[in-house]
Design a protein around this motif. Sequence first.
Motif, PDB file in Angstrom:
ATOM      1  N   GLY A  36       0.834  -1.192   0.000  1.00  8.18           N
ATOM      2  CA  GLY A  36       0.000   0.000   0.000  1.00  8.18           C
ATOM      3  C   GLY A  36       0.869   1.243   0.000  1.00  8.18           C
ATOM      4  N   VAL A  37       0.627   2.150  -0.937  1.00  9.81           N
ATOM      5  CA  VAL A  37       1.483   3.325  -1.116  1.00  9.81           C
ATOM      6  C   VAL A  37       0.646   4.593  -1.002  1.00  9.81           C
ATOM      7  CG1 VAL A  37       3.126   4.475  -2.639  1.00  9.81           C
ATOM      8  CG2 VAL A  37       2.957   1.973  -2.686  1.00  9.81           C
ATOM      9  N   ASP A  38       1.068   5.461  -0.094  1.00  7.14           N
ATOM     10  CA  ASP A  38       0.439   6.789   0.016  1.00  7.14           C
ATOM     11  C   ASP A  38       1.057   7.729  -1.005  1.00  7.14           C
ATOM     12  OD1 ASP A  38      -1.285   6.115   2.001  1.00  7.14           O
ATOM     13  OD2 ASP A  38      -0.235   7.166   3.624  1.00  7.14           O
ATOM     14  N   GLU A  43      -4.043   7.173  -2.978  1.00 11.92           N
ATOM     15  CA  GLU A  43      -3.358   5.933  -2.640  1.00 11.92           C
ATOM     16  C   GLU A  43      -3.271   5.045  -3.878  1.00 11.92           C
ATOM     17  OE1 GLU A  43      -4.858   3.970   1.014  1.00 11.92           O
ATOM     18  OE2 GLU A  43      -6.207   5.688   1.169  1.00 11.92           O
ATOM     19  N   THR A  45      -1.825   0.741  -4.996  1.00 12.93           N
ATOM     20  CA  THR A  45      -1.334  -0.558  -4.527  1.00 12.93           C
ATOM     21  C   THR A  45      -0.430  -1.152  -5.598  1.00 12.93           C
ATOM     22  OG1 THR A  45      -3.357  -0.945  -3.260  1.00 12.93           O
ATOM     23  CG2 THR A  45      -1.973  -2.862  -3.744  1.00 12.93           C
ATOM     24  N   ASP A  65      -4.591   1.404  -9.219  1.00 10.94           N
ATOM     25  CA  ASP A  65      -4.961   2.743  -8.744  1.00 10.94           C
ATOM     26  C   ASP A  65      -6.114   2.652  -7.750  1.00 10.94           C
ATOM     27  OD1 ASP A  65      -4.987   5.487  -8.504  1.00 10.94           O
ATOM     28  OD2 ASP A  65      -6.249   5.789 -10.283  1.00 10.94           O
ATOM     29  N   PRO A  67      -6.765   1.873  -3.190  1.00 15.33           N
ATOM     30  CA  PRO A  67      -6.148   1.670  -1.874  1.00 15.33           C
ATOM     31  C   PRO A  67      -5.939   0.185  -1.600  1.00 15.33           C
ATOM     32  CG  PRO A  67      -8.023   3.189  -1.721  1.00 15.33           C
ATOM     33  CD  PRO A  67      -8.065   2.580  -3.087  1.00 15.33           C
TER      34      PRO A  67
END
Length: 482
Positions: A36-38, A43, A45, A65, A67
Amino acid sequence: RRHPFPAWLARLDEIRPVRAVQMGHLLGDGENIALGVDLPAGEMTVLVYVDHNMGTVVKDAFVIDRPIAEVVGQLDSLSAESAGETFTRELTLADARAKIDEAVQFGRITYPPFETETWPAVRPLVEWLLSLMPAGGEGYEADEVDSDQIEALTGRVMASPHARGLRRGRDSDDADIVETLLWLAAQQLGGDPLRWSPVTVEIVLLDLIPRKIVADAAYLRRVPAVMRHVVAFAHAERGIPKHLTADTMAAVEEFESQYLEEISTPRRQGPEALLERMGVLPPLDGDTAGDEESPSLADADYSFFLELMENVVGGRAAMTSLDDTPLPDEPLDLSDVPGDVHDRVRGVGARVDEAVAALFSEHAVSPELRTAARRILARIAAADSAIFRRKASDTGAAAAVLWIAGSVNDVFSASRSGVTVGAMMAAFGLKGSPSQRAQPMLRALGVPVPQEWDRTLGDRGLLVSAERRELRERWESLREMG
């Protein structure tokens, strides 16, 4: 570019991996690791698929694209019908980094490489995200399974209720086949000799056994029957649900006829099989009718073959100065070997000498092969003396040493010497293939086991004069052809 870049590209320093989730199956063929990338504005994934049947390697990866909670929820819902067979667990970012990085690095040295619409195109992104995650996590590294453990596990299989129906007589190959199957699973399929699935059954029957195991027809035909007992034992040990065991048994049934056909037709083995898959060598049977694009040696890049041959003797300089002076009849040199294993190594050497005398007494190669085997034995003992501290038979060790020496000198051929690998094993009173027993020895010699061994050690000092002479002649002929 006419269309604008995403605004977050100007704010890369704000991007952070914040969560990692591992999702897999009880049979362990592979797993997904979701990162998971902020982002500065939202967000995303990154989903990485790691295949354990091909050596724990990244086989594919996707950028989604959405969360991570949403992605994991969707994947869990897709596997709802397989409740109890799958798992989902949180990973620390450090552990996720270690696991993915290990699989990425192994993929870099895998041939042929895995290529999809998204991999390795997204590898730079994956590696950059890994660099933002904490180091020091736990990867996939497992304890190495050695020959003693495989031998002990084989004994447990043969003594278990699941071995009912296996043959135990002196003339039976079943125990050796059990050991071979456990070795292949441990060395080629991710490190666990008890991990068996429909996919691993297919790989072993249709690829590994036909390509890697040299044995007589009766031995090879017996493999599927013995495999069923190994699967039953392994799944009982691992607590695998009965319906998954039934699926794995069904795979043995499904691939058995194709396997029997495969072992009864001409096929390449060892490095030649790899070259055929790469398209460098044509099919062994020469049947290329209707395939105008089929590769042939006439179309080959001879520099590739020249380099292969040069590597056999240690490089181009070694090849250009290669001669055919016979190896001297020299004694076993233990000067670099720890003293506490001298007696054991001498015992193994004596068994090797006896076998060479029995098998090659009428061949000029005999004294040179004995010297080559003694040199190889001494190098193994010097590099990894622990091999000779283990409780294993001198006979099995001697067979492995002679198999290595004979393989690098190409002497195990009915047409060349009249001595096959089967005949060598019989001379030692053993059955089956020596390749599993040789794994730790090859590792001591610098061979990157369990990768495919090309039957070379890169040292002309281990080659008999006839082999050096033939290599030089073939090298010169290739240079002229190229």
